[in-house]
Design an enzyme around this catalytic site. Structure first.
Site, PDB file in Angstrom:
ATOM      1  N   CYS A 125       7.175  15.167   3.804  1.00 11.36           N
ATOM      2  CA  CYS A 125       6.505  14.369   2.789  1.00 11.36           C
ATOM      3  C   CYS A 125       5.053  14.843   2.754  1.00 11.36           C
ATOM      4  O   CYS A 125       4.361  14.797   3.769  1.00 11.36           O
ATOM      5  CB  CYS A 125       6.599  12.907   3.223  1.00 11.36           C
ATOM      6  SG  CYS A 125       5.664  11.796   2.203  1.00 11.36           S
ATOM      7  N   CYS A 151      -3.002   1.275  -7.327  1.00 13.01           N
ATOM      8  CA  CYS A 151      -1.931   0.289  -7.125  1.00 13.01           C
ATOM      9  C   CYS A 151      -2.355  -0.649  -5.980  1.00 13.01           C
ATOM     10  O   CYS A 151      -2.702  -0.192  -4.894  1.00 13.01           O
ATOM     11  CB  CYS A 151      -0.611   0.975  -6.794  1.00 13.01           C
ATOM     12  SG  CYS A 151      -0.090   2.139  -8.082  1.00 13.01           S
ATOM     13  N   CYS A 210      -6.381   8.567  -3.838  1.00 14.44           N
ATOM     14  CA  CYS A 210      -5.608   8.441  -5.071  1.00 14.44           C
ATOM     15  C   CYS A 210      -6.398   7.577  -6.042  1.00 14.44           C
ATOM     16  O   CYS A 210      -7.075   6.639  -5.636  1.00 14.44           O
ATOM     17  CB  CYS A 210      -4.251   7.789  -4.779  1.00 14.44           C
ATOM     18  SG  CYS A 210      -3.152   7.724  -6.223  1.00 14.44           S
ATOM     19  N   CYS A 222      -0.874  -0.497  -2.295  1.00 10.71           N
ATOM     20  CA  CYS A 222      -0.863   0.804  -1.615  1.00 10.71           C
ATOM     21  C   CYS A 222      -2.224   1.068  -0.990  1.00 10.71           C
ATOM     22  O   CYS A 222      -3.253   1.002  -1.661  1.00 10.71           O
ATOM     23  CB  CYS A 222      -0.517   1.891  -2.631  1.00 10.71           C
ATOM     24  SG  CYS A 222      -0.645   3.560  -1.985  1.00 10.71           S
ATOM     25  N   SER A 249       7.231  12.481  -7.053  1.00 10.17           N
ATOM     26  CA  SER A 249       7.174  11.039  -7.262  1.00 10.17           C
ATOM     27  C   SER A 249       5.906  10.694  -8.045  1.00 10.17           C
ATOM     28  O   SER A 249       4.815  11.120  -7.687  1.00 10.17           O
ATOM     29  CB  SER A 249       7.157  10.331  -5.899  1.00 10.17           C
ATOM     30  OG  SER A 249       7.073   8.938  -6.059  1.00 10.17           O
ATOM     31  N   GLU A 285      -2.460  13.518   5.192  1.00  9.51           N
ATOM     32  CA  GLU A 285      -1.361  13.530   6.144  1.00  9.51           C
ATOM     33  C   GLU A 285      -0.085  14.062   5.531  1.00  9.51           C
ATOM     34  O   GLU A 285       0.119  13.995   4.322  1.00  9.51           O
ATOM     35  CB  GLU A 285      -1.084  12.111   6.634  1.00  9.51           C
ATOM     36  CG  GLU A 285      -2.125  11.684   7.636  1.00  9.51           C
ATOM     37  CD  GLU A 285      -1.699  10.449   8.372  1.00  9.51           C
ATOM     38  OE1 GLU A 285      -1.995  10.368   9.575  1.00  9.51           O
ATOM     39  OE2 GLU A 285      -1.077   9.584   7.759  1.00  9.51           O
ATOM     40  N   GLY A 297      -1.798  10.470  -2.897  1.00  8.17           N
ATOM     41  CA  GLY A 297      -2.134  11.046  -4.191  1.00  8.17           C
ATOM     42  C   GLY A 297      -1.060  10.920  -5.246  1.00  8.17           C
ATOM     43  O   GLY A 297       0.092  10.616  -4.966  1.00  8.17           O
ATOM     44  N   GLU A 298      -1.491  11.125  -6.483  1.00  6.43           N
ATOM     45  CA  GLU A 298      -0.583  11.120  -7.617  1.00  6.43           C
ATOM     46  C   GLU A 298      -0.378  12.573  -8.040  1.00  6.43           C
ATOM     47  O   GLU A 298      -1.289  13.187  -8.620  1.00  6.43           O
ATOM     48  CB  GLU A 298      -1.195  10.283  -8.764  1.00  6.43           C
ATOM     49  CG  GLU A 298      -0.512  10.434 -10.099  1.00  6.43           C
ATOM     50  CD  GLU A 298       1.014  10.275 -10.059  1.00  6.43           C
ATOM     51  OE1 GLU A 298       1.523   9.374  -9.372  1.00  6.43           O
ATOM     52  OE2 GLU A 298       1.691  11.076 -10.712  1.00  6.43           O
ATOM     53  N   CYS A 325       5.622   4.114   4.159  1.00 10.24           N
ATOM     54  CA  CYS A 325       4.812   3.888   2.949  1.00 10.24           C
ATOM     55  C   CYS A 325       3.668   2.919   3.154  1.00 10.24           C
ATOM     56  O   CYS A 325       3.872   1.776   3.518  1.00 10.24           O
ATOM     57  CB  CYS A 325       5.671   3.298   1.835  1.00 10.24           C
ATOM     58  SG  CYS A 325       6.826   4.430   1.126  1.00 10.24           S
ATOM     59  N   SER A 365       7.791   5.533  -9.878  1.00 11.89           N
ATOM     60  CA  SER A 365       7.435   4.295  -9.187  1.00 11.89           C
ATOM     61  C   SER A 365       7.324   3.173 -10.211  1.00 11.89           C
ATOM     62  O   SER A 365       6.281   2.999 -10.834  1.00 11.89           O
ATOM     63  CB  SER A 365       6.104   4.479  -8.453  1.00 11.89           C
ATOM     64  OG  SER A 365       6.249   5.486  -7.480  1.00 11.89           O
ATOM     65  N   LEU A 366       8.393   2.429 -10.370  1.00 16.25           N
ATOM     66  CA  LEU A 366       8.412   1.404 -11.420  1.00 16.25           C
ATOM     67  C   LEU A 366       7.854   0.077 -10.879  1.00 16.25           C
ATOM     68  O   LEU A 366       6.914  -0.468 -11.427  1.00 16.25           O
ATOM     69  CB  LEU A 366       9.839   1.238 -11.955  1.00 16.25           C
ATOM     70  CG  LEU A 366       9.945   0.703 -13.372  1.00 16.25           C
ATOM     71  CD1 LEU A 366       9.260   1.617 -14.370  1.00 16.25           C
ATOM     72  CD2 LEU A 366      11.403   0.484 -13.765  1.00 16.25           C
ATOM     73  N   HIS A 367       8.462  -0.443  -9.853  1.00 15.17           N
ATOM     74  CA  HIS A 367       8.008  -1.642  -9.147  1.00 15.17           C
ATOM     75  C   HIS A 367       8.063  -2.941  -9.950  1.00 15.17           C
ATOM     76  O   HIS A 367       7.847  -4.022  -9.386  1.00 15.17           O
ATOM     77  CB  HIS A 367       6.598  -1.460  -8.566  1.00 15.17           C
ATOM     78  CG  HIS A 367       6.493  -0.296  -7.631  1.00 15.17           C
ATOM     79  ND1 HIS A 367       7.387  -0.065  -6.609  1.00 15.17           N
ATOM     80  CD2 HIS A 367       5.612   0.745  -7.582  1.00 15.17           C
ATOM     81  CE1 HIS A 367       7.042   1.040  -5.962  1.00 15.17           C
ATOM     82  NE2 HIS A 367       5.986   1.555  -6.537  1.00 15.17           N
TER      83      HIS A 367
END
Ligand code: SAH
Length: 391
Positions: A119, A130, A126, A133, A215, A106, A181-182, A357, A238-240
């Site tokens: 986006c 995580c 992915c 996600c 990102s 998407e 995806g990364e 997200c 993306s620390l989180h």
């Protein structure tokens, strides 16, 4: 919550057909010459592609007799729109695309008064696992080719140019790699995409590097590579979590590259570009939103060129986690700011079309087939906490 393995190597699947956008200008010219046509036809084809022209009949600068052959050989349709959903009076549009092998991805186009951001997805699925996600929980299907990634941006640019988005014809100004995806696990293709996004017409979209945001979960060697290549795209990390103990569980790649290593790599990137990087932090109720963690994050980032973008968690199906309540969000923001760290809370556009997200989960079905697509909202514009989400 099941712990999934980290997957760096994408499964090998049938490659998408060759496409002009996968080739360098020289390669495209050579390909056209091989088909018995003058090399400049490659430029003509590129101009059509980047303007979103897909119908050979409209390519009137090409001899009618060779239009079909040239487009068939170099501009195969790689992205078939399956469905488009709109929100925010049509200013947010989410498109679900089917790829040549049936994989689904998407992209989300968001029009703001002063910009239009798309986006895009860089992988189908992915491998970064995580747990909060939806995409990560569904695993990696495959890497997208450069042309498949670029095509999402081209479609958005064409939708803007053709006046398909309310507000009249406009220009796509920003691209964020925050879909499925990364991006840094598909480095070569993403690198090609960055080139195509910034290359002026006819062989690109002519965007400015700084209006493109990559990102990442924190693939440190790839961040270093981006730095060495002298790119000026905006970096988002993306620390989180500010501490390794918690981050090991929220962003499993942390078991390989720790918090310090990630922010050091981001610092080096920022030193090179002279601009701040963005730290993404999904606020998860009672998981990572404690005042102590805000202070820890504040101390970690106080003297760095970082800007924190807080994302109230969008709960995914099957998850026991929820967004932090507003008072906790406010406290978190206040503490970060007290440490001098610029902080904003992300606008959550498109929530009503599962366009924020982590919202489109495996439960979403197309023709009875579950999709694993995950749209993400834009990094921009950052919205101050308590303010109306994008007027
Ligand atoms: N793989 C890249 C791009 C992912 S999407 C990365 O990890 O950075 C962009 C952002 O959305 C990431 O920061 C990601 O962690 C975040 N995100 C994913 N699922 C989310 C959810 N359910 N709620 C809030 N943010 C989420």
């Amino acid at each position: 919550m099941t712990a999934l393995p980290l997957v760096f190597e994408a499964p090998r699947r049938g490659k998408p057909p060759r496409h002009l956008a996968d080739l360098t200008r020289e390669e495209a010219r050579a390909a056209v010459t091989e088909l018995g046509q003058p090399a400049f036809r490659a430029d003509q084809l590129a101009r059509h592609f980047y303007r979103g022209v897909t119908d050979p009949a409209q390519m009137t600068d090409l001899p009618a007799a060779v239009r079909e052959e040239l487009t068939g050989a170099l501009l195969p349709g790689l992205l078939t729109p399956v469905r488009t959903l709109s929100a925010d009076g049509g200013r947010t549009r989410k498109t679900l695309w089917r790829l040549h092998d049936g994989a689904l991805v998407e992209s989300v186009l968001m029009r703001y008064p002063d910009r239009a951001t798309v986006c895009i997805s860089s992988q189908a699925g992915c491998g970064m696992a995580c747990p909060f996600c939806a995409t990560g929980q569904n695993g990696l299907t495959r890497n997208l080719s450069a042309a498949e990634i670029i095509g999402q941006a081209v479609a958005a640019a064409a939708a803007m140019a053709n006046g398909e988005v309310p507000g009249g014809p406009g220009r796509l100004s920003n691209v964020v790699f925050m879909g499925m995806g990364e991006p840094l696990a598909n480095y070569a293709r993403v690198r090609k995409t960055l080139d195509a996004l910034v290359t002026p017409a006819p062989h690109g979209l002519g965007l400015s590097q700084r209006s493109i945001t990559v990102s990442t979960v924190g693939v440190v060697p790839a961040i270093r590579r981006l730095t060495e290549e002298g790119l000026h795209a905006t970096l988002a990390v993306s620390l989180h979590a500010p501490d390794d103990e918690l981050r090991d569980t929220l962003v499993p790649i942390n078991t390989r590259w720790k918090v310090d290593e990630v922010v050091d790599a981001a610092d080096a990137y920022a030193a090179r570009t002279g601009r701040r990087y963005s730290v993404e932090y999904a606020l998860i109720r009672d998981v990572n939103d404690q005042p102590e963690r805000a202070d820890l994050l504040g101390r970690l980032l106080a003297d760095r060129r970082a800007h924190v973008n807080l994302i109230p968690l969008n709960p995914t199906p099957g998850s026991r986690w929820d967004a932090s309540p507003l008072p906790a969000q406010r406290e978190f923001v206040a503490r970060l700011r007290a440490h001098g760290v610029p902080t904003t809370v992300r606008d959550t556009r498109g929530q009503d079309i599962d366009g924020a997200c982590g919202q489109l989960a495996a439960a979403d079905r197309v023709d009875g087939v579950p999709t694993v697509a995950l749209p993400q909202p834009s990094l921009e514009p950052p919205v101050e906490l308590g303010a109306e989400a994008d007027a």
